[in-house]
Design a protein around this motif. Structure first.
Motif, PDB file in Angstrom:
ATOM      1  N   MET A   1       0.833  -1.206   0.000  1.00 53.45           N
ATOM      2  CA  MET A   1       0.000   0.000   0.000  1.00 53.45           C
ATOM      3  C   MET A   1       0.864   1.251   0.000  1.00 53.45           C
ATOM      4  O   MET A   1       0.595   2.214  -0.731  1.00 53.45           O
ATOM      5  CB  MET A   1      -0.916   0.007   1.220  1.00 53.45           C
ATOM      6  CG  MET A   1      -2.157  -0.844   1.088  1.00 53.45           C
ATOM      7  SD  MET A   1      -3.227  -0.703   2.543  1.00 53.45           S
ATOM      8  CE  MET A   1      -3.656   1.046   2.452  1.00 53.45           C
ATOM      9  N   LEU A   2       1.901   1.242   0.841  1.00 50.74           N
ATOM     10  CA  LEU A   2       2.790   2.401   0.905  1.00 50.74           C
ATOM     11  C   LEU A   2       3.525   2.602  -0.415  1.00 50.74           C
ATOM     12  O   LEU A   2       3.589   3.723  -0.939  1.00 50.74           O
ATOM     13  CB  LEU A   2       3.795   2.220   2.043  1.00 50.74           C
ATOM     14  CG  LEU A   2       4.829   3.340   2.206  1.00 50.74           C
ATOM     15  CD1 LEU A   2       4.142   4.662   2.529  1.00 50.74           C
ATOM     16  CD2 LEU A   2       5.844   2.984   3.293  1.00 50.74           C
ATOM     17  N   LEU A   3       4.053   1.509  -0.967  1.00 51.37           N
ATOM     18  CA  LEU A   3       4.808   1.614  -2.218  1.00 51.37           C
ATOM     19  C   LEU A   3       3.929   2.120  -3.359  1.00 51.37           C
ATOM     20  O   LEU A   3       4.272   3.088  -4.051  1.00 51.37           O
ATOM     21  CB  LEU A   3       5.396   0.250  -2.575  1.00 51.37           C
ATOM     22  CG  LEU A   3       6.152   0.170  -3.911  1.00 51.37           C
ATOM     23  CD1 LEU A   3       7.388   1.039  -3.869  1.00 51.37           C
ATOM     24  CD2 LEU A   3       6.515  -1.278  -4.237  1.00 51.37           C
ATOM     25  N   LEU A   4       2.785   1.477  -3.549  1.00 51.63           N
ATOM     26  CA  LEU A   4       1.905   1.874  -4.652  1.00 51.63           C
ATOM     27  C   LEU A   4       1.267   3.237  -4.383  1.00 51.63           C
ATOM     28  O   LEU A   4       1.032   4.004  -5.321  1.00 51.63           O
ATOM     29  CB  LEU A   4       0.823   0.824  -4.866  1.00 51.63           C
ATOM     30  CG  LEU A   4       1.307  -0.578  -5.254  1.00 51.63           C
ATOM     31  CD1 LEU A   4       0.127  -1.490  -5.548  1.00 51.63           C
ATOM     32  CD2 LEU A   4       2.244  -0.529  -6.457  1.00 51.63           C
ATOM     33  N   GLY A   5       0.973   3.527  -3.105  1.00 50.99           N
ATOM     34  CA  GLY A   5       0.405   4.832  -2.772  1.00 50.99           C
ATOM     35  C   GLY A   5       1.362   5.958  -3.088  1.00 50.99           C
ATOM     36  O   GLY A   5       0.968   6.987  -3.662  1.00 50.99           O
ATOM     37  N   VAL A   6       2.630   5.770  -2.730  1.00 47.39           N
ATOM     38  CA  VAL A   6       3.630   6.794  -3.031  1.00 47.39           C
ATOM     39  C   VAL A   6       3.796   6.939  -4.534  1.00 47.39           C
ATOM     40  O   VAL A   6       3.905   8.054  -5.059  1.00 47.39           O
ATOM     41  CB  VAL A   6       4.980   6.436  -2.365  1.00 47.39           C
ATOM     42  CG1 VAL A   6       6.102   7.305  -2.918  1.00 47.39           C
ATOM     43  CG2 VAL A   6       4.880   6.606  -0.860  1.00 47.39           C
ATOM     44  N   GLU A   7       3.788   5.815  -5.250  1.00 47.37           N
ATOM     45  CA  GLU A   7       3.921   5.872  -6.714  1.00 47.37           C
ATOM     46  C   GLU A   7       2.738   6.595  -7.345  1.00 47.37           C
ATOM     47  O   GLU A   7       2.912   7.438  -8.237  1.00 47.37           O
ATOM     48  CB  GLU A   7       4.036   4.459  -7.280  1.00 47.37           C
ATOM     49  CG  GLU A   7       4.012   4.377  -8.804  1.00 47.37           C
ATOM     50  CD  GLU A   7       5.121   5.143  -9.475  1.00 47.37           C
ATOM     51  OE1 GLU A   7       4.935   5.538 -10.644  1.00 47.37           O
ATOM     52  OE2 GLU A   7       6.164   5.359  -8.836  1.00 47.37           O
ATOM     53  N   GLN A   8       1.519   6.298  -6.871  1.00 43.36           N
ATOM     54  CA  GLN A   8       0.337   6.976  -7.390  1.00 43.36           C
ATOM     55  C   GLN A   8       0.373   8.469  -7.091  1.00 43.36           C
ATOM     56  O   GLN A   8       0.101   9.303  -7.961  1.00 43.36           O
ATOM     57  CB  GLN A   8      -0.929   6.358  -6.798  1.00 43.36           C
ATOM     58  CG  GLN A   8      -1.267   4.980  -7.341  1.00 43.36           C
ATOM     59  CD  GLN A   8      -1.736   5.014  -8.782  1.00 43.36           C
ATOM     60  OE1 GLN A   8      -0.915   4.957  -9.710  1.00 43.36           O
ATOM     61  NE2 GLN A   8      -3.030   5.097  -8.994  1.00 43.36           N
TER      62      GLN A   8
ATOM     63  N   SER B   1      13.262  10.075  -3.348  1.00 41.47           N
ATOM     64  CA  SER B   1      13.586   9.654  -1.982  1.00 41.47           C
ATOM     65  C   SER B   1      12.405   8.933  -1.347  1.00 41.47           C
ATOM     66  O   SER B   1      12.580   7.903  -0.677  1.00 41.47           O
ATOM     67  CB  SER B   1      13.966  10.874  -1.131  1.00 41.47           C
ATOM     68  OG  SER B   1      15.095  11.530  -1.671  1.00 41.47           O
ATOM     69  N   LEU B   2      11.185   9.462  -1.550  1.00 43.19           N
ATOM     70  CA  LEU B   2       9.997   8.801  -1.009  1.00 43.19           C
ATOM     71  C   LEU B   2       9.820   7.414  -1.610  1.00 43.19           C
ATOM     72  O   LEU B   2       9.472   6.451  -0.908  1.00 43.19           O
ATOM     73  CB  LEU B   2       8.764   9.657  -1.278  1.00 43.19           C
ATOM     74  CG  LEU B   2       8.631  10.941  -0.471  1.00 43.19           C
ATOM     75  CD1 LEU B   2       7.423  11.744  -0.938  1.00 43.19           C
ATOM     76  CD2 LEU B   2       8.497  10.634   1.015  1.00 43.19           C
ATOM     77  N   LEU B   3      10.056   7.296  -2.907  1.00 44.19           N
ATOM     78  CA  LEU B   3       9.924   6.001  -3.564  1.00 44.19           C
ATOM     79  C   LEU B   3      10.967   5.024  -3.033  1.00 44.19           C
ATOM     80  O   LEU B   3      10.673   3.844  -2.805  1.00 44.19           O
ATOM     81  CB  LEU B   3      10.065   6.168  -5.077  1.00 44.19           C
ATOM     82  CG  LEU B   3       9.790   4.919  -5.926  1.00 44.19           C
ATOM     83  CD1 LEU B   3       8.366   4.434  -5.710  1.00 44.19           C
ATOM     84  CD2 LEU B   3      10.031   5.214  -7.400  1.00 44.19           C
ATOM     85  N   ALA B   4      12.187   5.510  -2.801  1.00 46.41           N
ATOM     86  CA  ALA B   4      13.252   4.652  -2.269  1.00 46.41           C
ATOM     87  C   ALA B   4      12.893   4.156  -0.869  1.00 46.41           C
ATOM     88  O   ALA B   4      13.116   2.984  -0.531  1.00 46.41           O
ATOM     89  CB  ALA B   4      14.573   5.415  -2.246  1.00 46.41           C
ATOM     90  N   ILE B   5      12.317   5.033  -0.041  1.00 52.17           N
ATOM     91  CA  ILE B   5      11.903   4.630   1.303  1.00 52.17           C
ATOM     92  C   ILE B   5      10.832   3.555   1.225  1.00 52.17           C
ATOM     93  O   ILE B   5      10.845   2.577   1.993  1.00 52.17           O
ATOM     94  CB  ILE B   5      11.409   5.853   2.094  1.00 52.17           C
ATOM     95  CG1 ILE B   5      12.576   6.814   2.366  1.00 52.17           C
ATOM     96  CG2 ILE B   5      10.753   5.426   3.399  1.00 52.17           C
ATOM     97  CD1 ILE B   5      12.158   8.116   2.998  1.00 52.17           C
ATOM     98  N   SER B   6       9.885   3.707   0.301  1.00 53.91           N
ATOM     99  CA  SER B   6       8.819   2.722   0.140  1.00 53.91           C
ATOM    100  C   SER B   6       9.385   1.372  -0.287  1.00 53.91           C
ATOM    101  O   SER B   6       8.945   0.322   0.192  1.00 53.91           O
ATOM    102  CB  SER B   6       7.804   3.214  -0.894  1.00 53.91           C
ATOM    103  OG  SER B   6       7.268   4.452  -0.518  1.00 53.91           O
ATOM    104  N   VAL B   7      10.356   1.400  -1.183  1.00 55.55           N
ATOM    105  CA  VAL B   7      10.997   0.154  -1.618  1.00 55.55           C
ATOM    106  C   VAL B   7      11.679  -0.524  -0.437  1.00 55.55           C
ATOM    107  O   VAL B   7      11.609  -1.756  -0.277  1.00 55.55           O
ATOM    108  CB  VAL B   7      12.000   0.437  -2.756  1.00 55.55           C
ATOM    109  CG1 VAL B   7      12.830  -0.808  -3.050  1.00 55.55           C
ATOM    110  CG2 VAL B   7      11.269   0.883  -4.012  1.00 55.55           C
ATOM    111  N   LEU B   8      12.331   0.256   0.410  1.00 51.01           N
ATOM    112  CA  LEU B   8      12.992  -0.311   1.590  1.00 51.01           C
ATOM    113  C   LEU B   8      11.974  -0.934   2.545  1.00 51.01           C
ATOM    114  O   LEU B   8      12.236  -1.984   3.146  1.00 51.01           O
ATOM    115  CB  LEU B   8      13.796   0.778   2.314  1.00 51.01           C
ATOM    116  CG  LEU B   8      15.057   1.268   1.602  1.00 51.01           C
ATOM    117  CD1 LEU B   8      15.706   2.397   2.383  1.00 51.01           C
ATOM    118  CD2 LEU B   8      16.048   0.115   1.422  1.00 51.01           C
TER     119      LEU B   8
END
Length: 420
Positions: free
Chosen positions: A31-38, A290-297
Motif C-alpha cells: 500500500m505504501l509503495l503503490l500509494g507513493v507511486e500513485q 527519496s519517497l519512492l526509495a523509502i517505500s521500496v525499503l
C-alpha cells in the motif's frame, strides 16, 4: 502440481495466524509503495498542469524557471516589469487568440495580490483545462472589488462583502498599507490546490489607483488622493509583470515565441509552460525519488520478515517434512512446497495491499483534490504501479526460494530420522 498447491495451502492455513500477520505486513508495505507511486505520478501531472490551455508565458528577460516561479507560483520577484505597450504589441499579434496581463508586487497579510483583467477568469485554466469557478460572489466589476482565493478566505475568515486593505510590497505591513483605499470582496474562488488559492485578485486599474499618490515605493509627502476621486485620473496601466498568452493555433507557438524573444522594444522572454514546468520538476524530483526509495525499503523489510518467519519455523516443521519424505515426497517437492507457501503469502499481501489502496483512494481522492489540487484516479493503478506490483511479486517468489532451499537441505540431511 495441483495436489502440491493444495498441500501448500493446507500447510499455510495450519499456520494462518503467523502467516496472516506477515501477509498484513506485506499488504501495508505494498500500500505504501503503490500509494507513493500513485501520489508521485498524480502530483507530477498536477504540477505540470498548474497552468493548462496557456501556450506561452511572457515576461522580462530572465531564466525560464524564474519567470514561471513568479508568474505562476508567486515565488520570488521579477527582475523587471514590461511596458504596457509591449503587452499590447503581443496581444495584437495575428497569432494570438487572447492575452491576460498579470501585475504583481503588492500583498495582503502575506498573500500575493494579482492585478489582472476579467479575461483572467475567462481564460486561465488548470488541471484538465478546467476554468476557475466561484464558491461565492462574482468577478470584480468595480475598481475596488477583489476576488480572493479559497485559502485566503479560509485562513482570514473573509466573506463576500467584507472590506480588506492591501499592503504595498510583497510583504508590506504596518505603515505600508493602502488604508485610504479599501477593497470589497466581490467573489471567492473554489479551491484549486494552486497558488490561485493563496492570491487576492484585483483589476489593473485598482493597482494604478492605490499608487496614484505613491512615488518610488513610498507615499508622496503631503499628497493624498481619496478613493472617491481616483476615477478622475488616468488609470490605464503603464507596466505589468507578465502575460499569459493563448494562440489561435499551437502550430504557431514557436513563431510567436521567436517574435517575443526578439522583440525590439525591450528585452522579453517567452516560455512554453510545459517545458519550463518539466525543467522545474526535475530540480525538485529528488524528493519524490527519496519517497519512492523509502517505500521500496519498507517492502524489502516486509519480505525479509517473511523469510525470517518461515526460516524460524523450519525447526518446528522438521518432523512434518520428514513425514512428507516418508510418503514419497522428494527433496524437490519439499523445496517447491516452501516456495509456494511463501509465494502465496506474498500474493495475498499484494492483493490485500491493492484492495486497501483502492478503498483508501476512494475516500482520499476528494480530499486530495479539494486541499492539494491532486486529481487522484480512484480505483485505478497506473502502468508504473502495475510494474511495481509485478516486481514485488517476482521478488517475493525469489526470496521464498531461500526457505525452500533451506528445507531442501534439511530434508537431505535428516532423511527419515529427524533430530528432535
Amino acid at each position: 502440481m495441483k495436489s502440491l498447491f493444495s498441500l501448500a495451502l493446507a500447510s499455510a492455513w495450519n499456520r494462518r495466524a503467523t502467516l496472516g500477520l506477515m501477509a498484513i505486513s506485506i499488504a501495508l508495505s505494498v500500500m505504501l509503495l503503490l500509494g507513493v507511486e500513485q501520489l508521485r505520478t498524480q502530483a507530477r501531472d498536477s504540477f505540470s498542469q498548474s497552468i493548462s490551455g496557456t501556450d506561452l508565458v511572457a515576461g522580462a528577460r530572465t531564466s525560464p524557471i524564474q519567470l514561471m516561479l513568479y508568474a505562476v507560483f508567486r515565488l520570488g520577484d521579477a527582475t523587471h516589469n514590461i511596458r504596457w505597450a509591449s503587452f499590447e504589441a503581443m496581444a495584437a499579434h495575428p497569432s494570438v487568440a487572447w492575452a491576460v496581463p498579470i501585475s504583481l508586487g503588492d500583498s495582503h497579510r502575506g498573500f500575493a495580490v494579482i492585478g489582472t483583467t476579467s479575461a483572467y477568469f475567462e481564460h486561465f485554466r488548470y488541471g484538465d483545462r478546467r476554468l476557475l469557478a466561484f464558491a461565492a460572489g462574482k468577478p470584480f466589476t468595480d475598481i475596488f472589488d477583489a476576488v480572493i482565493g479559497a485559502d485566503v478566505a479560509a485562513k482570514l475568515g473573509y466573506q463576500v462583502g467584507d472590506r480588506i486593505v492591501l499592503n504595498h510590497g510583497a510583504k508590506g505591513i504596518g505603515l505600508t498599507e493602502h488604508a485610504d483605499k479599501p477593497f470589497t470582496v466581490s467573489g471567492i474562488l473554489k479551491r484549486t490546490g494552486l497558488p490561485v488559492d493563496r492570491s487576492v485578485h484585483v483589476g489593473l486599474e485598482a493597482i494604478e489607483a492605490i499608487h496614484l499618490d505613491w512615488q518610488g515605493g513610498a507615499p508622496m509627502p503631503g499628497v493624498s488622493i481619496p478613493a472617491e476621486y481616483v476615477r478622475k485620473f488616468d488609470l490605464a496601466p503603464k507596466e505589468i509583470t507578465a502575460a499569459l498568452i493563448g494562440l489561435k493555433s499551437r502550430a504557431g507557438v514557436f513563431q510567436m515565441q521567436r517574435f517575443i524573444n526578439q522583440y525590439k522594444g525591450e528585452p522579453l522572454l517567452a516560455v512554453l509552460p510545459g517545458v519550463a514546468l518539466d525543467e522545474l520538476w526535475s530540480i525538485v524530483s529528488i524528493v519524490e525519488q527519496s519517497l519512492l526509495a523509502i517505500s521500496v525499503l519498507v517492502v524489502a523489510v516486509g519480505l525479509s520478515g517473511l523469510v525470517a518467519v518461515v526460516l524460524a519455523g523450519l525447526g518446528e516443521r522438521r518432523r512434518e517434512l520428514a513425514i512428507l519424505r516418508s510418503v514419497g515426497a522428494g527433496p524437490r517437492v519439499v523445496f517447491l512446497l516452501l516456495a509456494i507457501e511463501g509465494l502465496m503469502v506474498v500474493m495475498a499481501g499484494a492483493l490485500l495491499g491493492v484492495l486497501g489502496l483502492t478503498v483508501l483512494s476512494l475516500f482520499a481522492a476528494p480530499v486530495l483534490e479539494a486541499h492539494l489540487g491532486i486529481s487522484l484516479a480512484a480505483g485505478m493503478l497506473s502502468a508504473a504501479s502495475w510494474q511495481l506490483l509485478l516486481l514485488v511479486m517476482i521478488t517475493g517468489f525469489l526470496v521464498s526460494l531461500i526457505p525452500g532451499y533451506r528445507a531442501y537441505r534439511l530434508s537431505l540431511t535428516d532423511g527419515l530420522t529427524p533430530r528432535l
